[in-house]
Design a protein around this motif. Structure first.
Motif, PDB file in Angstrom:
ATOM      1  N   CYS A 186     -13.581  42.936 -33.812  1.00 18.81           N
ATOM      2  CA  CYS A 186     -14.193  41.622 -33.565  1.00 18.81           C
ATOM      3  C   CYS A 186     -13.108  40.557 -33.421  1.00 18.81           C
ATOM      4  O   CYS A 186     -12.017  40.676 -33.978  1.00 18.81           O
ATOM      5  CB  CYS A 186     -15.129  41.250 -34.711  1.00 18.81           C
ATOM      6  SG  CYS A 186     -16.461  42.447 -34.957  1.00 18.81           S
ATOM      7  N   THR A 220     -13.658  37.113 -33.962  1.00 18.01           N
ATOM      8  CA  THR A 220     -13.830  35.904 -34.768  1.00 18.01           C
ATOM      9  C   THR A 220     -12.804  35.872 -35.889  1.00 18.01           C
ATOM     10  O   THR A 220     -12.303  36.912 -36.335  1.00 18.01           O
ATOM     11  CB  THR A 220     -15.236  35.837 -35.383  1.00 18.01           C
ATOM     12  OG1 THR A 220     -15.469  37.037 -36.119  1.00 18.01           O
ATOM     13  CG2 THR A 220     -16.295  35.655 -34.317  1.00 18.01           C
ATOM     14  N   ARG A 221     -12.495  34.663 -36.361  1.00 13.44           N
ATOM     15  CA  ARG A 221     -11.478  34.491 -37.396  1.00 13.44           C
ATOM     16  C   ARG A 221     -11.861  33.313 -38.293  1.00 13.44           C
ATOM     17  O   ARG A 221     -12.436  32.332 -37.841  1.00 13.44           O
ATOM     18  CB  ARG A 221     -10.111  34.230 -36.751  1.00 13.44           C
ATOM     19  CG  ARG A 221      -8.983  34.001 -37.734  1.00 13.44           C
ATOM     20  CD  ARG A 221      -7.649  33.824 -37.029  1.00 13.44           C
ATOM     21  NE  ARG A 221      -6.597  33.505 -37.981  1.00 13.44           N
ATOM     22  CZ  ARG A 221      -5.950  34.393 -38.724  1.00 13.44           C
ATOM     23  NH1 ARG A 221      -6.256  35.674 -38.605  1.00 13.44           N
ATOM     24  NH2 ARG A 221      -5.004  34.017 -39.568  1.00 13.44           N
ATOM     25  N   SER A 271     -16.477  26.542 -38.370  1.00 16.63           N
ATOM     26  CA  SER A 271     -17.096  27.575 -37.536  1.00 16.63           C
ATOM     27  C   SER A 271     -17.852  28.605 -38.375  1.00 16.63           C
ATOM     28  O   SER A 271     -18.666  29.372 -37.861  1.00 16.63           O
ATOM     29  CB  SER A 271     -16.036  28.287 -36.684  1.00 16.63           C
ATOM     30  OG  SER A 271     -15.179  29.078 -37.497  1.00 16.63           O
ATOM     31  N   PHE A 308     -19.223  35.149 -38.780  1.00 17.13           N
ATOM     32  CA  PHE A 308     -18.038  35.785 -39.350  1.00 17.13           C
ATOM     33  C   PHE A 308     -18.401  36.657 -40.541  1.00 17.13           C
ATOM     34  O   PHE A 308     -17.918  37.789 -40.671  1.00 17.13           O
ATOM     35  CB  PHE A 308     -16.995  34.739 -39.761  1.00 17.13           C
ATOM     36  CG  PHE A 308     -15.775  35.344 -40.406  1.00 17.13           C
ATOM     37  CD1 PHE A 308     -14.737  35.831 -39.623  1.00 17.13           C
ATOM     38  CD2 PHE A 308     -15.676  35.479 -41.792  1.00 17.13           C
ATOM     39  CE1 PHE A 308     -13.621  36.427 -40.211  1.00 17.13           C
ATOM     40  CE2 PHE A 308     -14.575  36.065 -42.376  1.00 17.13           C
ATOM     41  CZ  PHE A 308     -13.539  36.539 -41.588  1.00 17.13           C
ATOM     42  N   GLU A 337     -20.029  39.851 -39.525  1.00 17.94           N
ATOM     43  CA  GLU A 337     -19.030  40.804 -39.006  1.00 17.94           C
ATOM     44  C   GLU A 337     -18.212  41.404 -40.148  1.00 17.94           C
ATOM     45  O   GLU A 337     -17.858  42.588 -40.116  1.00 17.94           O
ATOM     46  CB  GLU A 337     -18.136  40.095 -37.989  1.00 17.94           C
ATOM     47  CG  GLU A 337     -18.866  39.766 -36.685  1.00 17.94           C
ATOM     48  CD  GLU A 337     -17.995  39.065 -35.662  1.00 17.94           C
ATOM     49  OE1 GLU A 337     -16.948  38.512 -36.055  1.00 17.94           O
ATOM     50  OE2 GLU A 337     -18.361  39.066 -34.470  1.00 17.94           O
TER      51      GLU A 337
END
Length: 654
Positions: free
Chosen positions: A534, A536-537, A545, A551, A554
C-alpha cells in the motif's frame, strides 16, 4: 477448557470447577504462599491463606480456617501441591456458602469485581428478567429472529450467546454505535476462529463501555459458563438502563441540587447514586420519612415504592395501599400501580421483598426513564450554562476511566476527577504499570480523613511520575487533591503512554531490550503498510489524512490479511463516510484482540494521543502473535533510521 488449564490441573473434575482466570489467580496465590519458605505444608495453609486473603472477605478467622483444614486432612506435616490446595479451597468455599445460606441463593455474585469468586450461583429471577429484556429490545433483529424469543424458564440464553452475536448486539442496544455490525461474523455456521473473533470483539467492546470483564475469557462464553455470561449481560443492561442518569441526557436533574457547587458534585456521582438521590428527592414530597440508601434492604417492605409511585402517577394513587400490613401484598399492589403507568418490568413481588439489588435497581431506573417527575422548565437549568462543557475533556476522562478499570477487579473508579483525589488509586495504577515502584510504607489507604495524608499520597504520585520521566513541570500533589482536570488528564495520558511503551519494550525479542519511542511505533506502522503493497503513509500522529481511517484499515489488513472486508470500506470523503470507516477500524481492532478506549470521533478529529494508543495497541497485538516473524525493531530491515529519543521525535506527544 484450554490447554493452559490442562497443564496446571490434570484432574478433569478439578478442571471443571474453575474458569481460566480463577485458576490463574489461584495459581499465583499458591506460588506466592509457597515462596515464603520454599515449601508449603498443611499446617501452614490457614495462616498463609489468611494473609493473602485467598478466600476473600468471608469472615473466616484463622482458627476457623485451621480447624476446617485439619478436619479435611489431619496429617499437618504433609506437603501441599497445587491440586490439593484447590480441593482445600473448594471445601472452605462450601463451608462459607453454608454459612451465608439463603443470601447466596439470591445473590448476584457475578456483578462483584473480585478476580476470584467461586459463588457460582445465578438467580433465576434475574435470568428471566434479562431474557425478557433481550426478547424486547432485540425482537426485530434480522439475524437473531431465528433464536428469539428465548424461553426465560430454560437455559437457552447461554446456548444462543455461544456464538457471540447476541452479546455484540446487546452492547449496541446499550450504547448505540459501539460495535460496527459489519465486523460481526454472522454466518449461519461459524467456525471456531470466527466464534472466537466475535467473543473477542464483544469482551473488548464491553470493556470500552465500562463493563468489568476481568473475570471472563472467550473460552468461558464458548463453554456457556452461566454465572460469567449472565454477569456480562447484567452489566450491559445496567449501563443501558442508567444511560439517562446524567446532566447531559437529562438536564432537569439540576432540580435535585441547590447551587452550581452542588451541580458539580452531582455530575461527579455514579449513575446509581444519582438514581438514589432522585428517588429520595421525590419521596420528600410525600409523608415517607426514611432515606433510601440502597436497592435492597431499604425497599423490601415496598413502602418507599408505594409513596414514589403515588407522587409520580397520582392518577393511579390509592391511599389504602399504605395501610396494607403484608410487605408481599404491598409489593404486588406496587407492581399493579407500575403496570397502570406502563412500566412494570424486571421484577416480581417476591424479588422486592427478598431485596434483589440488581432487579430493584433495574425497576427504579425503568421508572425514571418512563416518568421522572422532574420539571421540564426550571430556572435552575441556568446553572448548566455556567459550567464548562468541554467535550474533549469528557471523552478523555471516560477513556482513562475505562483504562484504569480494565486492569483488574481491585481497581474501579466512577469518576477520574473525584476518585483519584486521594492518590490511592493512582498509586495502585502506578504499581500495575511499573511493579515495585510504589513505597507503600509511606502511603495512606482510604478512607483518609486527614487532608495532608491525601497530599502525601499525591506527592508520591508526582514524584514517581518524574521518576518515570513524565513531563510534570506545573503539576504538584495538591493539584490532584484539588481535582485539577487538565493536570490530572495530562498525568494519566503520560501514564497510559508509558504503560503501552513498556509492554512493547518487554517483548524483548523485538525490541532488543531498548527503549521504544513514538517514532518506532510510527515507522513500524508505515513499514507494515508499505510491505503490504500500500502507498498510504502516516507522517505523524497529528497527520490530518488519518481522519478518513484508510491508513488504519490498511495497517489492520497488513497484520491480519482476512480482517478487513474492503467492499465495506468507504472513500472517507464526507463526514458520514469518515465515521463509517472510523467505527469499522475500532471494531476490527477490538475483534483482533486490541484493548482500546477511543471513539470514532477521535479518529475523525485526529486526536494525536488516541492515534498513538491505537497504533501501539495494534503493534502490541501483532508482536504477541506466536507465529510473528518480524525483524526486531531497530534492525535495518524493519525501518530506516535508529531508535530516537522522545525529545527528538516529531510524533512524540507532550
Amino acid at each position: 477448557m484450554s490447554g493452559f488449564v490442562g497443564i496446571l490441573v490434570s484432574d478433569p473434575w478439578l478442571q471443571n470447577q474453575f474458569t481460566q482466570v480463577e485458576l490463574r489467580s489461584l495459581k499465583s496465590h499458591f506460588t506466592s504462599m509457597k515462596r515464603e519458605s520454599g515449601k508449603l505444608t498443611v499446617s501452614d495453609l490457614a495462616s498463609r491463606m489468611g494473609k493473602s486473603k485467598v478466600v476473600g472477605d468471608q469472615n473466616l478467622s484463622n482458627e476457623e480456617r485451621a480447624t476446617l483444614i485439619q478436619n479435611f486432612h489431619p496429617n499437618l506435616n504433609d506437603e501441599v501441591d497445587f491440586e490439593f490446595y484447590l480441593r482445600i479451597y473448594l471445601n472452605l468455599q462450601a463451608h462459607v456458602n453454608a454459612i451465608i445460606g439463603s443470601g447466596v441463593k439470591n445473590s448476584s455474585a457475578f456483578l462483584k469485581a473480585a478476580t476470584t469468586t467461586l459463588l457460582h450461583t445465578i438467580s433465576d429471577s434475574e435470568k428471566s428478567s434479562y431474557v425478557a429484556h433481550i426478547n424486547n429490545y432485540l425482537s426485530g433483529d434480522e439475524f437473531l429472529n431465528k433464536c428469539l424469543p428465548i424461553n426465560p424458564s430454560s437455559n437457552d440464553l447461554f446456548e444462543v450467546a455461544k456464538d457471540g452475536v447476541l452479546l455484540c448486539k446487546l452492547i449496541n442496544v446499550a450504547v448505540p454505535g459501539t460495535i460496527d455490525e459489519r465486523a460481526i461474523n454472522t454466518k449461519s455456521m461459524l467456525n471456531p476462529w470466527e466464534r472466537n473473533e466475535n467473543h473477542t470483539l464483544c469482551l473488548n467492546s464491553a470493556k470500552a463501555i465500562g463493563c468489568t470483564v476481568v473475570n471472563i475469557g472467550t473460552q468461558d462464553i464458548i463453554e456457556g459458563r452461566r454465572h460469567l455470561v449472565l454477569g456480562v449481560i447484567s452489566q450491559i443492561i445496567k449501563i443501558q438502563l442508567l444511560a439517562d442518569l446524567n446532566l447531559k441526557k437529562t438536564p432537569q436533574l439540576v432540580e435535585l441540587v441547590g447551587d452550581s457547587k452542588d451541580v458539580e458534585e452531582l455530575m461527579s456521582l455514579p449513575p446509581e447514586k444519582i438514581l438514589l438521590r432522585w428517588m429520595n428527592f421525590q419521596l420528600r414530597k410525600t409523608e415517607y420519612k426514611k432515606t433510601v440508601t440502597n436497592f435492597s434492604s431499604d425497599v423490601k417492605d415496598a413502602e418507599a415504592y408505594t409513596n414514589l409511585l403515588n407522587v409520580l402517577a397520582p392518577e393511579h394513587k390509592n391511599v389504602s395501599h399504605l395501610a396494607v400490613k403484608s410487605s408481599f401484598e404491598r409489593a404486588k399492589l406496587v407492581l399493579e400501580h407500575a403496570d397502570r403507568m406502563g412500566c412494570r418490568r424486571y421484577l416480581t413481588a417476591k424479588d422486592i421483598v427478598e431485596g434483589s439489588p440488581n432487579l430493584n435497581l433495574a425497576f427504579v431506573a425503568h421508572i425514571f426513564q418512563h416518568r421522572n417527575g422532574l420539571s421540564t422548565q426550571t430556572k435552575q437549568i441556568s446553572f448548566l450554562e455556567n459550567l464548562a462543557d468541554d467535550i474533549q475533556i469528557s471523552r478523555e476522562e471516560k477513556a482513562f476511566r475505562f483504562w484504569i478499570n480494565s486492569f483488574d477487579g481491585s481497581l474501579y473508579i466512577n469518576n477520574v476527577f473525584e476518585d483519584l483525589r486521594d492518590g490511592w488509586i493512582l498509586l495502585q495504577t502506578l504499581e500495575k504499570v511499573s511493579p515495585g515502584i510504589v513505597n507503600w510504607k509511606v502511603a495512606s489507604k482510604p478512607p483518609i480523613k486527614l487532608p495532608f495524608k491525601k497530599v502525601e499520597n499525591c506527592n508520591q504520585v508526582v514524584k514517581l511520575g518524574k521518576q518515570l520521566k513524565f513531563s510534570l513541570v506545573n503539576i504538584a500533589g495538591n493539584d490532584i487533591v484539588q481535582g485539577n482536570k487538565k493536570l490530572i488528564l495530562a498525568y494519566l495520558w503520560q501514564l497510559m503512554r508509558y504503560n503501552i511503551l513498556q509492554l512493547l519494550k518487554n517483548l524483548r525479542l523485538h525490541s532488543n531490550g531498548k527503549e521504544i519511542t513514538d517514532v518506532d511505533i510510527l515507522e513500524w506502522a508505515n513499514a507494515k503498510v508499505r510491505n503490504n503493497g500500500c502507498k498510504t503513509r502516516m507522517y505523524s500522529f497529528r497527520d490530518k489524512s488519518l481522519s478518513d481511517g484508510i491508513f488504519f484499515l490498511e495497517l489492520l489488513s497488513s497484520v491480519q490479511q482476512r480482517s478487513v472486508n474492503w467492499s465495506l470500506v468507504t472513500n472517507g470523503v464526507t463526514d458520514e463516510e469518515k465515521k463509517m470507516n472510523a467505527t469499522y477500524v475500532i471494531s476490527i481492532a477490538r475483534k483482533l484482540g486490541c484493548s482500546i478506549f477511543l471513539l470514532p470521533e477521535d479518529i475523525i478529529e485526529v486526536n494525536q494521543k488516541m492515534m498513538l494508543t491505537l497504533t501501539a495497541s495494534i503493534m502490541y497485538w501483532t508482536l504477541k502473535q506466536p507465529l510473528h516473524l518480524n525483524k526486531p525493531i531497530g534492525s535495518p530491515d524493519s525501518h530506516n533510521g535508529s531508535l530516537l529519543d522522545d525529545s527528538t521525535s516529531d510524533s512524540s506527544i507532550e
